[in-house]
Design an enzyme around this catalytic site. Structure first.
Site, PDB file in Angstrom:
ATOM      1  N   ASP A 486     -15.323  -6.641  -0.534  1.00 13.48           N
ATOM      2  CA  ASP A 486     -13.975  -6.364  -1.018  1.00 13.48           C
ATOM      3  C   ASP A 486     -14.175  -5.979  -2.407  1.00 13.48           C
ATOM      4  O   ASP A 486     -15.016  -6.454  -3.219  1.00 13.48           O
ATOM      5  CB  ASP A 486     -13.033  -7.521  -0.665  1.00 13.48           C
ATOM      6  CG  ASP A 486     -11.756  -7.046  -0.311  1.00 13.48           C
ATOM      7  OD1 ASP A 486     -11.257  -5.924  -0.751  1.00 13.48           O
ATOM      8  OD2 ASP A 486     -10.776  -7.458  -0.065  1.00 13.48           O
ATOM      9  N   ASP A 556      -5.009  -1.880   3.848  1.00  7.64           N
ATOM     10  CA  ASP A 556      -4.327  -3.367   4.064  1.00  7.64           C
ATOM     11  C   ASP A 556      -3.267  -3.154   4.917  1.00  7.64           C
ATOM     12  O   ASP A 556      -2.684  -4.246   5.367  1.00  7.64           O
ATOM     13  CB  ASP A 556      -4.046  -3.799   2.697  1.00  7.64           C
ATOM     14  CG  ASP A 556      -5.280  -4.325   2.128  1.00  7.64           C
ATOM     15  OD1 ASP A 556      -6.167  -4.526   2.625  1.00  7.64           O
ATOM     16  OD2 ASP A 556      -5.110  -4.955   0.959  1.00  7.64           O
TER      17      ASP A 556
END
Length: 752
Positions: A486, A556
């Protein structure tokens, strides 16, 4: 005749050199040579796939684009390179020449690829042709400004299957003084003069990525870029330019391309006074400066581009094929994405061994193949305020380390994955307390936080070595098959105080080069390791990072209705083979929208299927639904992930309907997904006309979910499904259907 003989002689010499003098192989190789040079006419020609690309050396020694379009016959003549005629004293010869790679100097008015300034104040750079080399199917062309002492090596690669060409440049300083690069592009792509072009590109923001935008091209410039230090989601480094008013998914001339770079980038689209369109891409010139001492050089990223006259849908399919065959680490043999479970939505930061084992047991019972522990397993990581940078297992949460959980996951028949964010650090961490100088910063200036974290300066050798070592140790001590990598903020204060002021802006290049090197070394040290690129969703998706990772996280936002648009936009540039999509809870955390488990699964099954919901809260009935869809997905995933994608109904612009079809590479299977976000006025769902089938073959269809109209035949020809179509009964809000079509033989040979 002399020209033809010179032309053939040049080919023969180049091929003999490339084949090591193997004359018996020469005839066959000559037929297949994708790159040729006509020495008499000074024309380079590339033929690959259904595309021909040609450029030549004009009388001024400039490399000038001649043709880029549908493939020409071998004997078709190409014009010699001649600069546009002067129009006035304001547009002299050379001002508007469609150059392959132009330096900023002389009378040039087109956007240059390379702009420099020398230590003595000179900023004039005129690049002229010097020589070329064809070797192993690749072309190198040398340009130079002999007086200035600058050499530029242009590199051309070509994919024979798709016709996609990769271009990059190496810039070398052979002068006796330092030179600073103010702009360094990878390549310029020149299109034929016309006034009816339109530009397609992708825009977005967090949780709302991959919007497809279209605008007409008119005189002036459009700048697509990221100034964020990484790829970004505001724009993506991909473009498509279409000509005429009749283009669509299956019709029209389309030029398209994408930049393989994961840092700040720019794609500049310009239409000049002669209606010539020029697309220049490479490092973003904003805040860019790269100093070369005598003898030093800089390599640019690769800028890939292609052409089709079969519409934007075919442009996407060519990109998908190219990415699978040439970009992804497996190089033509991509692994199917396993069905994945991620524990984030179930636990957040409250990760512990017992809870993760319970989730793993439930996931395995559903048919999941990979179990991933998300954020919260390390350091003092109980919120996003602390712990980043301290990549040691939290012994309160995992008293015996990760091994007991990993062993449990493996015993359940699943691979094990872990979330990491190694490029970042919290100020509240042991690492930052030891090394506050390791972050991007300007000395004596404030340090802006994003998600309570700062960006480690990977351009520093000691920082990049630390990141590699801690990850290498983590992987060496634990049997981990997968990392979710990430990256959750943009750059700010991009200073590098340890460097001299005139070298600090090299951070934009060196950081990304070190990032690539870390990932490459980890994969070499740990064969079989797979990595997902994630950046708050889809903020780091590009052909550069894709060459080192196996999958990407598009957004997301996991709302299944929003995801229809997000996934649709994603596929314009990138392959479903890398696109992860999750089934999460309802109501969705992003917008509170409720949806059925059927709708959520079918939406996610259009990519790499994952589950992120708290499955411990699912009822036995929901478990049964999940098991059924996971089993169905495993039967179709090779087609969905690796097949040819056809976008039948677009969900862009909040359209109420969406439909996609994937056809297996061998043609044996097709999978149809259809969605209705919102029913309107009791209208019937549009008839769906399949594409890409064999008209003479017979196909049996079956439904995964939903209902077809009465009278739909169980078996029909490919011609029937493509021209008569299929009617699905979708009427209610958030309704969905999916069907599988299996080829069972030809019209005269049907297996029952």
């Amino acid at each position: 005749m002399k020209q033809a003989n010179a032309y053939l002689a040049t080919i023969m010499l180049a091929l003999v050199a490339g084949l090591g003098g193997n004359v018996p192989a020469l005839a066959a190789a000559t037929q297949a040579a994708p790159i040729r040079y006509d020495a008499a006419r000074r024309v380079f020609r590339i033929d690959a796939g259904k595309v021909t690309y040609a450029f030549g050396v004009n009388a001024d020694g400039e490399l000038q684009t001649l043709y880029w379009g549908s493939r020409l016959m071998a004997g078709d003549p190409l014009p010699v390179a001649v600069p546009p005629a002067p129009r006035s004293s304001f547009d002299p010869v050379g001002a508007d020449t469609p150059q392959e790679y132009a330096g900023w100097g002389g009378p040039i008015t087109v956007m240059p690829d390379l702009k420099v300034h020398f230590a003595d104040g000179n900023r004039d750079l005129v690049l002229r042709y010097d020589s070329y080399r064809i070797d192993d199917g690749k072309l190198q062309v040398m340009l130079h400004d002999r007086r200035a002492g600058i050499d530029v090596m242009l590199n051309y690669s070509v994919d024979a299957a798709t016709g996609i060409i990769g271009r990059s440049a190496r810039i070398e300083n052979h002068a006796s003084q330092a030179v600073t690069l103010d702009r360094a592009a990878s390549a310029s792509w020149n299109l034929p003069p016309a006034t009816d072009y339109s530009l397609r590109y992708l825009t977005g923001t967090w949780a709302s990525e991959w919007h497809v935008r279209t605008r007409p091209l008119t005189p002036g410039a459009t700048e697509l870029e990221s100034r964020r230090g990484s790829t970004g989601d505001e724009n993506n480094p991909w473009f498509a330019i279409e000509r005429g008013a009749q283009w669509n998914e299956s019709h029209g001339r389309v030029w398209f391309g994408a930049l393989a770079w994961s840092g700040s980038w720019s794609i500049h689209v310009d239409q000049d006074v002669l209606n010539q369109v020029r697309v220049t891409g490479g490092y973003d010139p904003f805040d860019f400066s790269y100093r070369l001492e005598p003898g030093q050089g800089l390599d640019t990223p690769v800028f890939y581009a292609g052409y089709t006259d079969d519409g934007i849908g075919e442009a996407s399919r060519l990109m998908h094929q190219f990415e699978r065959d040439r970009i992804l680490p497996a190089h033509g043999h991509p692994k199917l994405r396993p069905v994945l479970y991620n524990s984030w939505e179930a636990t957040g930061f409250k990760v512990n061994e017992a809870e993760q084992e319970r989730l793993a047991g439930k996931a395995a019972a559903l048919g999941v193949e990979r179990f991933v522990v998300d954020d919260g397993w390390f350091g003092a990581r109980n919120s996003d305020h602390a712990g980043l940078g301290d990549w040691t297992v939290n012994r309160e949460k995992f008293p015996h380390g990760l091994k007991p959980l990993i062993d449990k996951v493996h015993a359940l028949g699943m691979s094990f994955g872990l979330w990491v964010e190694p490029e970042m650090v919290n100020p509240d961490s042991d690492l930052y307390r030891r090394h506050p100088d390791w972050v991007l910063n300007f000395k004596g200036r404030p340090r802006s936080l994003g998600r309570n974290q700062l960006v480690l300066n990977l351009a520093r050798d000691d920082v990049s070595q630390y990141v590699f070592q801690v990850l290498d140790e983590l992987l060496s001590r634990n049997d981990i098959q997968f990392l979710k990598w990430d990256y959750n903020r943009n750059w700010s204060e991009p200073g590098w105080p340890q460097q001299a002021p005139d070298r600090q802006q090299q951070v934009y290049v060196t950081y990304v080069r070190h990032l690539y090197d870390i990932i490459r070394r980890l994969r070499e040290r740990h064969p079989g390791l797979e990595i997902e690129s994630c950046s708050g969703g889809g903020a780091r998706v590009d052909l550069g990072i894709m060459g080192l990772t196996d999958e990407v996280w598009p957004s997301d936002n996991t709302d299944p209705s929003d995801r229809l648009s997000i996934q649709d936009g994603f596929t314009y540039a990138y392959a479903p083979a890398v696109m992860m999509a999750w089934v999460t809870g309802s109501p969705n955390w992003v917008n509170g929208r409720s949806s059925s488990l059927d709708f959520r699964f079918l939406s996610a099954m259009q990519g790499g299927l994952g589950i992120g919901a708290d499955i411990l809260k699912w009822t036995p009935a929901e478990d049964a639904v999940a098991r059924r869809y996971i089993a169905a997905y495993k039967d179709i995933r090779a087609t969905v992930q690796l097949g040819r994608l056809y976008r039948l109904l677009s969900p862009q612009g909040h359209a109420p309907r969406s439909a996609t079809e994937s056809v297996a590479i061998d043609g044996r299977q097709a999978v149809l997904f259809a969605f209705l976000r919102q029913g309107q006025d009791a209208q019937a769902y549009p008839t769906l006309y399949l594409q890409g089938l064999d008209e003479t073959a017979r196909y049996r269809y079956r439904l995964i979910h939903g209902k077809a109209a009465a009278g739909t035949p169980a078996v029909a020809s490919g011609a029937y499904w493509m021209h008569h179509g299929i009617d699905l009964e979708l009427r209610n809000d958030m309704d969905a259907a999916a069907a599988v079509f299996e080829r069972i033989g030809t019209a005269g040979n049907v297996r029952r």
